[in-house]
Design an enzyme around this catalytic site. Sequence first.
Site, PDB file in Angstrom:
ATOM      1  CG  ASN A  14       8.843  -2.496  -2.354  1.00  0.00           C
ATOM      2  OD1 ASN A  14       9.899  -2.359  -2.009  1.00  0.00           O
ATOM      3  ND2 ASN A  14       7.699  -2.128  -1.215  1.00  0.00           N
ATOM      4  CD  GLU A  15       6.690  -4.351  -9.907  1.00  0.00           C
ATOM      5  OE1 GLU A  15       6.331  -5.468  -9.200  1.00  0.00           O
ATOM      6  OE2 GLU A  15       6.135  -3.619 -10.866  1.00  0.00           O
ATOM      7  N   PRO A  16       8.958  -8.494  -7.822  1.00  0.00           N
ATOM      8  CG  PRO A  16       8.102 -10.250  -9.378  1.00  0.00           C
ATOM      9  CD  PRO A  16       7.833  -8.875  -8.479  1.00  0.00           C
TER      10      PRO A  16
END
Length: 639
Positions: free
Chosen positions: A162-164
């Site tokens: 879950n990236e930025p």
Amino acid sequence: MARLNLLEETRYEKLPVSVYNNQHEASVAVANRIADLIRAKQAKGEKAVLGLATGVTPIGVYAELVRLHKEAGLSFKNVITFNLDEYYPMKPTAAQSYVTFMYENLFGHIDIDKANVHIPDGTLDKDAVAGYCLAYEKQIEELGGLDLQILGIGRTGHIGFNEPGSAPNSGTRMVTLDDLTRSDASRDFGGKANVPTKAITMGIGTIFKAREIILMAWSKKKAPIIKKAVEGEISGEVPATYLQLSQHVEFVLDEAAASELTRFDTPWLVKDCVWDNQLKKKAVIWLANEINKPVLKLTEEDYNNHGMAQLAVEQGPVYNINIDIFNQIQHTITGWPGGKPDADDSQRPERALPAKKRSIIFSPHPDDDVISMGGTFIRLVDQGHDVHVAYQTSGNTAVWDDDVLRYMEFAIDFTNSIGEDTTHLQKSYEDMRAFFPTKQPNEIDTQEIRNVKGFIRKTEAISGARYAGLQDDHIHFMALPFYETGKTKKNSVGEEDIQLTIDLLQKIKPQQIFAAGDFADPNGTHLVCFKIILAALDRLKGKEAWVEDCWLWMYRGAWHEFETYEIEMAVPLSPQEVIRKRNAIFKHQSQKDRPVFPGDDAREFWVRAEDRTRDTAQRYDRLGLAEYEAMEAFKRYMF
Ligand code: F6R
């Protein structure tokens, strides 16, 4: 042992944090919690549903679980697992797949029922992914949800993948990987271009539903993102900050990963401190930087307004503290890294005697000597010390394939030119030409190719050391065996690595050793090399008299620098010396422009070296000390 979270001390921390002395102790503690959960469930005849992570972080936890299985009879028969993520696309059989990782590190060594293992499928058609993800979530729900989810954290602040930008209520889905995440993974894939751009990951919402969440992080490299995740504002820019909203989360850290939290980094802001000299120095330098004033201009008011009133009261007046710290910093500066002959050395970093010292510079890779301390190296030679350099590893994984062909062509032409037979050479060359186009990412080179790569680095190192002024018999190549795997993963240190080091030390009997105390080196080789030196010295201690008079200086290299308060010797470089150092670095042609292993820094090594040493000089200057072009910094290691 976990330290207590005292309230006042942790008032900047927005979630529970446990800090352990080192990652081994922390991993064992987490493994024990998992084991307790599994056993408690067993006792009730229930299943334990675990959410698992990959990456370097949980490896120690898995190793301990395997040990508990083999030595303490822990069974995984009642365990069901769901892994967080998998690259997309990804074949389960690929070396980099998380399936391979999980079987190598855990599933292959325990009695889990393979039907109970779930890892997102990286082989699906794009169209099938969404349905698959929903089913993944549903399976977890139908089992009553995750009992425990373990997490690592990426330097982007990602949990799972879950990236930025990820939403706090996101579910399992396909995502695009952040550029930094792909750089971090490039080593596993033999180059960033081979790292998939996508992944399937459980969502933040999925993770949140777990009844217990443990996020682990080790090493200095994670310290900045840990500070943001623990003390920062909740923001989609750092997905791990969403964990602050959970009632069931705990961060488990080693000291290095925790080191930027307020209670460790600037403890005077949150508690009364025991003011030893090191802390005093750190605080005064911090204060000067914080309010942008030289040390000698700091006032009582400055101390009081920045949490340092206790220090001012206990050890003031502040004028005296300022002078004391200023003098201490001043005394680290020396143009005589081997000691200044005939000078009073009571306030100097190195001893005056013996005036001519036997010095050895240990260089983990064949270029760290000049990149990290080229200016000091040249100075030591210029000042007449008996300087040796020892290249600890061959560095043969870090040469481009086309360089090998170039040197082979040279060898063939030269051999021809002296009328010698080139049949053998030609054959090797043809084999190499045929091999390279078929080479898979991270495939191990043939021994012949590894040799050529090693020779290339060797000639470059000789050229660099010779430029610094050394005679050939003072240049040593150790080619330590632990490194010689042909791949980024190295062997563990063996007896031979230590013995080779002992042999060399006994031969030289140095009064001064310089070694890379550069523990953030991305592949860990520097730390291993340092530990080998320590092991060798440890065995020689008490047996050989010279060891008592031998000082060990740590330098740092292309990756990072000591904090100002840590520096015990600062060697200023003139503009001309900076150029000489640059020229020595240029001898390492195979590492120029774009090295095979650049780490996460796009700058060339010589640029990093110059930026770093210029920055050190500027840091001294800003504190009110003399202004130099550049400085190389060292810290003594007491062994
Ligand atoms: C792994 C995962 C990632 C990693 C993170 C840290 O399944 O989802 O979030 O936990 O990238 O990786 P390491 O531990 O390799 O630093």
